[in-house]
Design a protein around this motif. Structure first.
Motif, PDB file in Angstrom:
ATOM      1  N   SER A   1       9.133   4.282  24.530  1.00 34.01           N
ATOM      2  CA  SER A   1       8.225   3.180  24.022  1.00 34.01           C
ATOM      3  C   SER A   1       7.872   3.283  22.674  1.00 34.01           C
ATOM      4  CB  SER A   1       7.087   2.820  24.804  1.00 34.01           C
ATOM      5  OG  SER A   1       6.285   4.016  24.901  1.00 34.01           O
ATOM      6  N   PHE A   2       8.183   4.718  22.156  1.00 36.48           N
ATOM      7  CA  PHE A   2       7.772   5.067  20.699  1.00 36.48           C
ATOM      8  C   PHE A   2       8.880   5.627  20.161  1.00 36.48           C
ATOM      9  CE2 PHE A   2       3.448   5.246  22.627  1.00 36.48           C
ATOM     10  CZ  PHE A   2       2.671   5.201  21.520  1.00 36.48           C
ATOM     11  N   ASP A   3       9.088   5.037  18.882  1.00 36.09           N
ATOM     12  CA  ASP A   3      10.258   5.821  18.075  1.00 36.09           C
ATOM     13  C   ASP A   3       9.917   6.690  17.264  1.00 36.09           C
ATOM     14  OD1 ASP A   3      12.233   3.783  18.725  1.00 36.09           O
ATOM     15  OD2 ASP A   3      11.897   2.297  17.187  1.00 36.09           O
ATOM     16  N   THR A   4      10.640   7.550  16.855  1.00 34.14           N
ATOM     17  CA  THR A   4      10.325   8.927  15.959  1.00 34.14           C
ATOM     18  C   THR A   4      11.067   8.635  14.844  1.00 34.14           C
ATOM     19  OG1 THR A   4      11.828  10.354  17.315  1.00 34.14           O
ATOM     20  CG2 THR A   4       9.511  10.214  17.708  1.00 34.14           C
ATOM     21  N   GLN A   5      10.721   9.271  13.689  1.00 37.75           N
ATOM     22  CA  GLN A   5      11.601   9.466  12.440  1.00 37.75           C
ATOM     23  C   GLN A   5      11.050  10.675  11.711  1.00 37.75           C
ATOM     24  OE1 GLN A   5      11.946   6.025  10.117  1.00 37.75           O
ATOM     25  NE2 GLN A   5      12.453   7.144   8.208  1.00 37.75           N
ATOM     26  N   ILE A   6      12.003  11.596  11.142  1.00 41.35           N
ATOM     27  CA  ILE A   6      11.675  12.675  10.200  1.00 41.35           C
ATOM     28  C   ILE A   6      12.128  12.219   8.936  1.00 41.35           C
ATOM     29  CG2 ILE A   6      12.016  15.073   9.729  1.00 41.35           C
ATOM     30  CD1 ILE A   6      10.850  14.575  12.581  1.00 41.35           C
ATOM     31  N   SER A   7      11.102  12.102   7.961  1.00 41.47           N
ATOM     32  CA  SER A   7      11.416  11.504   6.759  1.00 41.47           C
ATOM     33  C   SER A   7      11.716  12.676   5.834  1.00 41.47           C
ATOM     34  CB  SER A   7       9.986  10.855   6.110  1.00 41.47           C
ATOM     35  OG  SER A   7      10.353  10.465   4.914  1.00 41.47           O
TER      36      SER A   7
ATOM     37  N   VAL B   1       0.968  -1.182  -0.149  1.00 37.97           N
ATOM     38  CA  VAL B   1       0.024   0.083  -0.003  1.00 37.97           C
ATOM     39  C   VAL B   1       0.918   1.313   0.087  1.00 37.97           C
ATOM     40  CG1 VAL B   1      -1.967   1.391   1.317  1.00 37.97           C
ATOM     41  CG2 VAL B   1      -1.820  -1.164   1.411  1.00 37.97           C
ATOM     42  N   VAL B   2       0.490   2.309  -0.829  1.00 33.93           N
ATOM     43  CA  VAL B   2       1.369   3.437  -1.000  1.00 33.93           C
ATOM     44  C   VAL B   2       0.606   4.686  -0.303  1.00 33.93           C
ATOM     45  CG1 VAL B   2       2.501   5.077  -2.628  1.00 33.93           C
ATOM     46  CG2 VAL B   2       2.426   2.826  -3.179  1.00 33.93           C
ATOM     47  N   ILE B   3       1.203   5.244   0.560  1.00 35.78           N
ATOM     48  CA  ILE B   3       0.554   6.419   1.245  1.00 35.78           C
ATOM     49  C   ILE B   3       1.597   7.550   1.213  1.00 35.78           C
ATOM     50  CG2 ILE B   3      -0.034   7.340   3.665  1.00 35.78           C
ATOM     51  CD1 ILE B   3      -0.503   4.573   4.655  1.00 35.78           C
ATOM     52  N   THR B   4       0.670   8.856   0.788  1.00 35.73           N
ATOM     53  CA  THR B   4       1.229  10.042   0.282  1.00 35.73           C
ATOM     54  C   THR B   4       0.816  11.119   1.132  1.00 35.73           C
ATOM     55  OG1 THR B   4       1.973   9.101  -1.732  1.00 35.73           O
ATOM     56  CG2 THR B   4       2.150  11.483  -1.289  1.00 35.73           C
ATOM     57  N   PHE B   5       1.405  12.019   1.764  1.00 36.61           N
ATOM     58  CA  PHE B   5       0.921  13.209   2.405  1.00 36.61           C
ATOM     59  C   PHE B   5       0.711  14.118   1.329  1.00 36.61           C
ATOM     60  CE2 PHE B   5       1.538  17.224   4.815  1.00 36.61           C
ATOM     61  CZ  PHE B   5       0.496  17.242   5.634  1.00 36.61           C
TER      62      PHE B   5
ATOM     63  N   ALA C   1       1.128   0.616  14.921  1.00 35.63           N
ATOM     64  CA  ALA C   1       2.501   0.502  14.362  1.00 35.63           C
ATOM     65  C   ALA C   1       2.966   1.476  13.850  1.00 35.63           C
ATOM     66  CB  ALA C   1       2.624  -0.770  13.515  1.00 35.63           C
ATOM     67  N   LEU C   2       2.263   2.573  12.939  1.00 34.30           N
ATOM     68  CA  LEU C   2       2.681   3.700  12.608  1.00 34.30           C
ATOM     69  C   LEU C   2       1.748   4.740  12.660  1.00 34.30           C
ATOM     70  CD1 LEU C   2       4.046   2.744   8.757  1.00 34.30           C
ATOM     71  CD2 LEU C   2       5.248   4.169  10.580  1.00 34.30           C
ATOM     72  N   ILE C   3       2.545   6.064  13.417  1.00 30.99           N
ATOM     73  CA  ILE C   3       1.662   7.036  13.498  1.00 30.99           C
ATOM     74  C   ILE C   3       2.090   8.197  12.516  1.00 30.99           C
ATOM     75  CG2 ILE C   3       0.956   8.725  15.403  1.00 30.99           C
ATOM     76  CD1 ILE C   3       2.335   5.740  16.502  1.00 30.99           C
ATOM     77  N   LEU C   4       1.225   8.768  11.860  1.00 31.13           N
ATOM     78  CA  LEU C   4       1.591   9.790  11.017  1.00 31.13           C
ATOM     79  C   LEU C   4       0.937  11.201  11.266  1.00 31.13           C
ATOM     80  CD1 LEU C   4       0.579   7.645   7.748  1.00 31.13           C
ATOM     81  CD2 LEU C   4       2.885   8.008   8.755  1.00 31.13           C
ATOM     82  N   PRO C   5       1.989  11.981  11.858  1.00 25.27           N
ATOM     83  CA  PRO C   5       1.104  13.336  12.198  1.00 25.27           C
ATOM     84  C   PRO C   5       0.696  13.965  11.068  1.00 25.27           C
ATOM     85  CG  PRO C   5       3.183  13.124  13.276  1.00 25.27           C
ATOM     86  CD  PRO C   5       3.095  11.903  12.101  1.00 25.27           C
ATOM     87  N   MET C   6      -0.267  14.914  11.158  1.00 24.82           N
ATOM     88  CA  MET C   6      -0.995  15.570  10.048  1.00 24.82           C
ATOM     89  C   MET C   6      -1.622  16.876  10.695  1.00 24.82           C
ATOM     90  SD  MET C   6      -4.643  13.837   9.287  1.00 24.82           S
ATOM     91  CE  MET C   6      -5.804  13.721  10.813  1.00 24.82           C
TER      92      MET C   6
ATOM     93  N   VAL D   1       7.331  11.253  10.733  1.00 26.58           N
ATOM     94  CA  VAL D   1       6.716  12.617  10.404  1.00 26.58           C
ATOM     95  C   VAL D   1       7.361  12.805   8.796  1.00 26.58           C
ATOM     96  CG1 VAL D   1       6.985  15.011  10.577  1.00 26.58           C
ATOM     97  CG2 VAL D   1       7.223  13.395  12.660  1.00 26.58           C
ATOM     98  N   LEU D   2       6.056  13.038   7.925  1.00 25.31           N
ATOM     99  CA  LEU D   2       6.339  13.026   6.442  1.00 25.31           C
ATOM    100  C   LEU D   2       6.867  14.495   5.929  1.00 25.31           C
ATOM    101  CD1 LEU D   2       3.536  10.516   5.299  1.00 25.31           C
ATOM    102  CD2 LEU D   2       6.047  10.137   5.202  1.00 25.31           C
TER     103      LEU D   2
END
Length: 280
Positions: free
Chosen positions: A250-256, A66-70, A228-233, A276-277
């Protein structure tokens, strides 16, 4: 990101005649709700390999990416393995890469909906009841390999009063994934809401810090759902660090560096990841 989870079930419905039905012709069973046990003590099941250790389905048997795009603000484009395109909080001026087959909308502000969508869009799902204001709207739509349903929530009007059932949390079930979009959420969720939502593997959450819910309240929802995946918006004003600071290790974070990504049940992170996309 790798995962030992096994894709156990996939909901498929083939379109006939090239037309999109506004509602499914038969009742659809939610694969995300099935694992939610009796309220108020909602518990969530784990995906595990079969007794023999063999996967329930192989890559040769099922398409799973599945492809997800902000796109912007609170609009995401979700492209399914079968080629169905779904846009969340579609407002008509944030452009997706193609005309969506399905769009969801919430009426909190004009940036979340349009009353004049492109007529080429197959299904337009309002998160509110246009015909009976205040009454909940129900969507149970099967399109190709996707099942779209909603959980109604209240909204805060411009005058400050709460309007019952004025918005919806939309849930897209595809390729074994449960993807939830919180929309313009204005209140904390009840046990009933959590039971209606069920499991969410991917959660799209507003992080404006007050136009919807404050960071503390929103973080409690995220922690309880534990996707499993949290996408801020929907970030306006506060820096993203204000939201991220509500979570411990207990949560990882990543700036994409990218606006989108490809995901499947097999590639979900083992530990909850706030991703964070680009553009958020």
């Amino acid at each position: 990101m790798m995962l030992r989870l096994v894709l156990s079930t996939m909901v498929l419905s083939v379109l006939t005649g090239g037309a999109l039905a506004q509602e499914a012709q038969r009742p659809q069973v939610s694969q995300c709700q099935l694992i939610a046990e009796k309220i108020p003590n909602v518990q969530y099941a784990n995906f595990t390999p079969s007794a023999s250790g063999a996967p329930a389905l192989t890559l040769a048997q099922v398409q799973e990416d599945v492809v997800i795009t902000f796109v912007g603000h609170s609009t995401f484009q979700i492209d399914t393995p079968a080629g169905i395109s779904i846009a969340t909080d579609f407002n008509g001026w944030l452009r997706t890469s193609r005309t969506p087959d399905v769009v969801t909308m919430n009426k909190a502000h004009s940036s979340h909906y349009t009353l004049n969508p492109d007529p080429a869009i197959g299904a337009v799902l309002h998160g509110w009841n246009e015909a009976q204001p205040g009454e909940p709207i129900e969507h149970r739509l099967v399109v190709g390999d996707a099942y779209v349903r909603n959980v109604p929530t209240d909204i805060r009007s411009w005058g400050g009063a709460m309007e019952p059932n004025g918005n919806s949390i939309f849930i897209i079930e595809v390729a074994g994934l449960c993807i939830g979009h919180l929309g313009h959420l204005h209140h904390e969720l009840t046990d009933t809401h959590y039971g209606e939502i069920g499991r969410l593997d991917i959660l799209m959450v507003p992080v404006d810090g007050g136009l919807t819910l404050g960071a503390d309240s929103m973080s409690r929802i995220v922690k309880r759902l534990r996707s499993a995946l949290i996408l801020p918006m929907h970030r306006r004003g506060p820096p993203i660090e204000t939201f991220l600071s509500m979570f411990d290790d207990s949560f990882d974070t990543q700036i994409s560096d990218n606006r989108g990504f490809t995901v499947s049940m097999r590639t979900l992170p083992k530990k909850p990841l706030i991703l964070v996309l680009q553009g958020v």
